[in-house]
Design an enzyme around this catalytic site. Structure first.
Site, PDB file in Angstrom:
ATOM      1  CB  CYS A 162       9.602  -8.247  12.146  1.00  0.00           C
ATOM      2  SG  CYS A 162      10.629  -8.390  10.452  1.00  0.00           S
ATOM      3  CD  GLU A 175       8.921  -1.644  12.359  1.00  0.00           C
ATOM      4  OE1 GLU A 175       7.877  -1.462  11.650  1.00  0.00           O
ATOM      5  OE2 GLU A 175       9.044  -2.265  13.323  1.00  0.00           O
TER       6      GLU A 175
END
Ligand code: SAH
Length: 354
Positions: free
Chosen positions: A335, A90
């Site tokens: 995260c 991501e």
């Protein structure tokens, strides 16, 4: 797997084209298209025969956006990137007054095992190659570019993965990113964040690249830090802080310490005092981040008043400190959280998980 063209410097690409019996100017053309985030089919000017030949022998981009979430609050965008082997990483795109920052991933997952981090829950699947990291930047830059104005001006290595645990690939990525003939993002506009691999910090200091080194500190004593971050057992504070000092002296760049405030773990005012004592004498800045809730771990941020008191105490002790603006909180947090919810969703739907 076929070679990935974004892994190559321009000189290396010219060599490769030579081996394929193609002239160097073709390599330069293709390189220019790659830097615009394009895949083979977008490469106008390159004849169909050559495009087919390239496609049979190589891949153009190493990461493509397969999902985007946009925050209605601040316009922050989160992406899931699909890698060629089906793995997912991501990235986050944030607009600031000084430019647009892209946060990229350096590994699929992470082996560091920090207690608060969603990226590490299933360990490290594999390292990203230099070109995969570069493709994260190139595709997002293409999405936001306006004429000659670059879409991505700043890059932070703070997505999933530990950059210094993928040292050689990250170093080559930084060279590709800053190459004058490429997207040419100055390493002054790049931050690399590490959980504190001291050997890697020393190697990086010797490269003297001009980037900003962020250290995920998160606790002021070994006892607290080892409970949150297993890496601290290998490289405790009495080794980490001198390495920061060496980095600062070698490069002339101040260190940024990231400190995620976690209720009941590291938020006492005495922790602020210990932190101030720990960093005394070092040119540095402390970034306070209320921890993003990771439901699997049951860790919570403190209340607003607690955050303010902690910051205030650091200021009284003359520590340069700011609270990190929280961006994109409404669209899947920090995260590894977005990738994780994607994996959970795929598991529920019974589709193969990357
Ligand atoms: N491995 C590197 C870079 C990736 S993590 C490192 O450890 O620095 C990027 C930053 O996000 C790190 O400071 C990390 O500690 C922090 N982080 C991870 N999970 C978080 C959470 N739940 N809340 C707040 N910060 C978090």
């Amino acid at each position: 797997m076929k070679p990935l063209l974004t892994d190559y410097t321009l000189a290396e690409l010219e060599d490769l084209f030579g081996q394929l019996g193609e002239p160097a100017f073709r390599a330069r053309q293709v390189y220019g298209f790659l830097q615009k985030g394009l895949d083979f089919e977008g490469m106008a000017n390159i004849g169909k025969a050559l495009r087919e030949k390239l496609e049979a022998n190589a891949a153009a981009q190493g990461a493509s956006i397969c999902k985007t979430l946009v925050s209605p609050l601040d316009g922050t965008e989160k992406y899931l990137f699909a890698l060629r082997d089906g793995n997912i990483v991501e990235g986050v795109f944030m607009r600031y007054h000084y430019g647009n920052t892209l946060c990229i991933s350096t590994q699929v997952g992470c082996r560091m095992g920090c207690a608060f981090c969603a990226s590490t829950l299933e360990g490290c699947v594999r390292d990203l190659s230099p070109g995969e990291m570069l493709s994260e930047v190139l595709t997002v830059d293409a999405l936001h570019r306006q004429g000659d104005k670059r879409g991505v001006t700043n890059v932070v290595l703070m997505g999933s993965g530990e950059p210094l645990d993928n040292y050689a690939n990250v170093l080559k990525f930084l060279r590709l990113l800053s190459a004058p003939e490429g997207i040419c993002i100055s390493l002054r506009n790049v931050s690399l964040s590490t959980c504190g691999l001291v050997d890697g910090i020393d190697r990086l200091a010797e490269e003297n690249l001009g980037l900003t080194l962020s250290i995920s500190l998160h606790a002021p004593t070994n006892e607290q830090r080892s409970a949150l971050m297993p890496v601290n057992r290998r490289w405790p504070l009495e080794q980490l802080l001198p390495a920061c000092k060496r980095y600062e002296q070698r490069t002339g760049r101040r260190i940024v310490f990231e400190y995620a405030l976690i209720e009941g773990k590291n938020t006492d005012l005495r922790d602020a005092e210990r932190l101030a004592a720990l960093v005394r004498g070092l040119r540095c800045h402390v970034n306070l981040i209320p921890v993003n809730l990771v439901k699997e771990r049951g860790l919570h941020p403190p209340k607003q008043a607690g955050i303010e008191a902690f910051e205030q105490r650091l200021k009284e002790l003359h520590v340069s400190v700011t609270r990190r603006r929280e961006m994109g909180d409404d669209i899947g947090g920090a995260c590894g959280q977005l990738r994780r919810s994607h994996l959970e969703q795929s598991a529920k739907n019974g589709s193969p998980t990357p």
